[in-house]
Design a protein around this motif. Structure first.
Motif, PDB file in Angstrom:
ATOM      1  N   GLU A  29       0.697  -1.030   0.035  1.00  0.00           N
ATOM      2  CA  GLU A  29      -0.225  -0.081   0.020  1.00  0.00           C
ATOM      3  C   GLU A  29       0.899   1.286  -0.178  1.00  0.00           C
ATOM      4  O   GLU A  29       0.412   2.295  -0.489  1.00  0.00           O
ATOM      5  N   ALA A  30       2.225   1.216   0.655  1.00  0.00           N
ATOM      6  CA  ALA A  30       3.003   2.361   0.648  1.00  0.00           C
ATOM      7  C   ALA A  30       3.965   2.407  -0.658  1.00  0.00           C
ATOM      8  O   ALA A  30       4.724   3.211  -0.639  1.00  0.00           O
ATOM      9  N   GLY A  31       3.624   1.277  -1.329  1.00  0.00           N
ATOM     10  CA  GLY A  31       4.648   1.277  -2.484  1.00  0.00           C
ATOM     11  C   GLY A  31       6.021   0.707  -2.229  1.00  0.00           C
ATOM     12  O   GLY A  31       6.796   1.306  -2.983  1.00  0.00           O
ATOM     13  N   VAL A  32       6.055   0.102  -1.370  1.00  0.00           N
ATOM     14  CA  VAL A  32       7.444  -0.298  -0.924  1.00  0.00           C
ATOM     15  C   VAL A  32       7.488  -1.858  -1.007  1.00  0.00           C
ATOM     16  O   VAL A  32       6.534  -2.567  -0.792  1.00  0.00           O
ATOM     17  N   THR A  33       8.733  -2.456  -1.390  1.00  0.00           N
ATOM     18  CA  THR A  33       8.933  -3.742  -1.677  1.00  0.00           C
ATOM     19  C   THR A  33       9.764  -4.418  -0.493  1.00  0.00           C
ATOM     20  O   THR A  33      10.702  -3.640  -0.226  1.00  0.00           O
ATOM     21  N   VAL A  34       9.216  -5.257   0.176  1.00  0.00           N
ATOM     22  CA  VAL A  34      10.097  -5.830   1.444  1.00  0.00           C
ATOM     23  C   VAL A  34      10.132  -7.319   1.378  1.00  0.00           C
ATOM     24  O   VAL A  34       9.220  -8.056   0.677  1.00  0.00           O
ATOM     25  N   SER A  35      10.818  -7.786   2.554  1.00  0.00           N
ATOM     26  CA  SER A  35      10.882  -9.075   2.810  1.00  0.00           C
ATOM     27  C   SER A  35      10.307  -9.188   4.290  1.00  0.00           C
ATOM     28  O   SER A  35      10.643  -8.377   4.891  1.00  0.00           O
ATOM     29  N   VAL A  36       9.704 -10.412   4.610  1.00  0.00           N
ATOM     30  CA  VAL A  36       8.942 -10.305   5.890  1.00  0.00           C
ATOM     31  C   VAL A  36       9.264 -11.887   6.453  1.00  0.00           C
ATOM     32  O   VAL A  36       9.166 -12.845   5.715  1.00  0.00           O
ATOM     33  N   SER A  37       9.939 -11.867   7.781  1.00  0.00           N
ATOM     34  CA  SER A  37      10.123 -13.126   8.267  1.00  0.00           C
ATOM     35  C   SER A  37       9.348 -13.284   9.647  1.00  0.00           C
ATOM     36  O   SER A  37       9.554 -12.035  10.245  1.00  0.00           O
ATOM     37  N   GLY A  42      11.361 -20.294  19.615  1.00  0.00           N
ATOM     38  CA  GLY A  42      12.600 -21.106  19.781  1.00  0.00           C
ATOM     39  C   GLY A  42      13.384 -20.718  18.523  1.00  0.00           C
ATOM     40  O   GLY A  42      14.712 -20.982  18.414  1.00  0.00           O
ATOM     41  N   GLY A  43      13.040 -19.624  17.895  1.00  0.00           N
ATOM     42  CA  GLY A  43      13.879 -18.918  16.865  1.00  0.00           C
ATOM     43  C   GLY A  43      13.763 -19.819  15.276  1.00  0.00           C
ATOM     44  O   GLY A  43      14.456 -19.444  14.459  1.00  0.00           O
ATOM     45  N   HIS A  44      12.877 -20.714  15.280  1.00  0.00           N
ATOM     46  CA  HIS A  44      12.671 -21.333  14.062  1.00  0.00           C
ATOM     47  C   HIS A  44      11.810 -20.682  13.055  1.00  0.00           C
ATOM     48  O   HIS A  44      10.591 -20.277  13.505  1.00  0.00           O
ATOM     49  N   PRO A  45      12.046 -20.593  11.713  1.00  0.00           N
ATOM     50  CA  PRO A  45      11.221 -20.033  10.867  1.00  0.00           C
ATOM     51  C   PRO A  45       9.932 -20.591  10.747  1.00  0.00           C
ATOM     52  O   PRO A  45       9.861 -21.723  10.705  1.00  0.00           O
ATOM     53  N   LEU A  46       8.783 -19.785  10.599  1.00  0.00           N
ATOM     54  CA  LEU A  46       7.395 -20.179  10.568  1.00  0.00           C
ATOM     55  C   LEU A  46       6.849 -19.659   9.028  1.00  0.00           C
ATOM     56  O   LEU A  46       5.894 -20.348   8.630  1.00  0.00           O
ATOM     57  N   ALA A  47       7.151 -18.573   8.806  1.00  0.00           N
ATOM     58  CA  ALA A  47       6.665 -18.089   7.504  1.00  0.00           C
ATOM     59  C   ALA A  47       7.856 -16.953   6.904  1.00  0.00           C
ATOM     60  O   ALA A  47       8.502 -16.294   7.788  1.00  0.00           O
ATOM     61  N   PHE A  48       7.880 -16.814   5.590  1.00  0.00           N
ATOM     62  CA  PHE A  48       8.720 -15.883   4.984  1.00  0.00           C
ATOM     63  C   PHE A  48       8.301 -15.620   3.682  1.00  0.00           C
ATOM     64  O   PHE A  48       7.509 -16.352   2.950  1.00  0.00           O
ATOM     65  N   ARG A  49       8.572 -14.174   3.431  1.00  0.00           N
ATOM     66  CA  ARG A  49       7.976 -13.916   1.976  1.00  0.00           C
ATOM     67  C   ARG A  49       8.866 -12.714   1.372  1.00  0.00           C
ATOM     68  O   ARG A  49       9.419 -11.889   2.252  1.00  0.00           O
ATOM     69  N   ARG A  50       9.517 -12.783   0.302  1.00  0.00           N
ATOM     70  CA  ARG A  50      10.549 -11.918  -0.272  1.00  0.00           C
ATOM     71  C   ARG A  50       9.849 -11.673  -1.775  1.00  0.00           C
ATOM     72  O   ARG A  50       9.744 -12.428  -2.612  1.00  0.00           O
ATOM     73  N   ASP A  51       9.220 -10.495  -2.008  1.00  0.00           N
ATOM     74  CA  ASP A  51       9.056  -9.998  -3.227  1.00  0.00           C
ATOM     75  C   ASP A  51      10.190 -10.191  -4.364  1.00  0.00           C
ATOM     76  O   ASP A  51      11.180  -9.773  -4.072  1.00  0.00           O
ATOM     77  N   ASP A  52       9.804 -10.584  -5.641  1.00  0.00           N
ATOM     78  CA  ASP A  52      10.889 -10.924  -6.647  1.00  0.00           C
ATOM     79  C   ASP A  52      11.431  -9.558  -6.823  1.00  0.00           C
ATOM     80  O   ASP A  52      12.618  -9.586  -7.261  1.00  0.00           O
ATOM     81  N   ARG A  53      10.944  -8.431  -6.741  1.00  0.00           N
ATOM     82  CA  ARG A  53      11.536  -6.982  -6.742  1.00  0.00           C
ATOM     83  C   ARG A  53      12.536  -6.577  -5.676  1.00  0.00           C
ATOM     84  O   ARG A  53      13.140  -5.643  -5.882  1.00  0.00           O
ATOM     85  N   ALA A  54      12.319  -7.310  -4.465  1.00  0.00           N
ATOM     86  CA  ALA A  54      12.969  -6.882  -3.346  1.00  0.00           C
ATOM     87  C   ALA A  54      14.608  -7.179  -3.424  1.00  0.00           C
ATOM     88  O   ALA A  54      15.058  -8.270  -4.254  1.00  0.00           O
ATOM     89  N   VAL A  55      15.423  -6.513  -2.855  1.00  0.00           N
ATOM     90  CA  VAL A  55      17.107  -6.760  -2.816  1.00  0.00           C
ATOM     91  C   VAL A  55      17.068  -7.975  -2.171  1.00  0.00           C
ATOM     92  O   VAL A  55      16.324  -8.261  -1.137  1.00  0.00           O
TER      93      VAL A  55
END
Length: 147
Positions: A29-37, A42-55
């Motif tokens: 909505e803000a026009g920003v490309t991000v990755s979210v983890s 326990g520090g184990h990954p549950l979900a992740f998303r990185r837009d293809d345009r993200a660095v």
């Protein structure tokens, strides 16, 4: 002597996916490309998303922000001054061979007063990443309050 223990529901995959989706939607909505983890307690990954345009590095950044928020049970935005040269965390050793990254965008996730995980957002300006993570937590909280 009896001790009463209250069970706290853990952060579920469904919760984690909701957090990722809400943070990503706020960024979009803000026009920003991000990755979210999102990490569990326990520090184990549950979900992740990185837009293809993200660095590419934004994926590692979001995970480190979540890890830092989890390890210190504090928003990473509150720690920025502490890592400046001469600050109390400037020489803090790394935990679990992962460098701690003290840039806004990492938030701990609590339920019933207990730490159950963390979210990290990377790719925008620090203030934006913090706002996107906050929006995601607010979305999760709102859904949890709804009967």
């Amino acid at each position: 002597m009896s001790t009463t223990r209250t069970a706290v529901a853990p952060l579920t995959t469904e919760d984690a996916e909701l957090l990722v989706g809400a943070a990503h939607a706020a960024a979009e909505e803000a026009g920003v490309t991000v990755s979210v983890s999102v990490l569990d307690a326990g520090g184990h990954p549950l979900a992740f998303r990185r837009d293809d345009r993200a660095v590419l590095i934004s994926g590692e950044t979001s995970t480190r922000k979540a890890f830092t928020a989890l390890q210190l049970d504090a928003p990473t935005a509150a720690l920025v001054d502490a890592v400046q040269p001469g600050g109390p965390f400037h020489t803090l050793p790394t935990a679990l061979d992962r460098p701690l990254l003290f840039i806004a965008g990492g938030l701990p996730v609590h339920r019933d007063g207990r730490l159950i995980g963390a979210i990290g957002v990377g790719g925008g300006a620090p203030e934006q990443d913090h706002a996107f993570a906050t929006a995601a937590l607010e979305t999760l909280s709102a859904l949890r309050r709804t009967p």
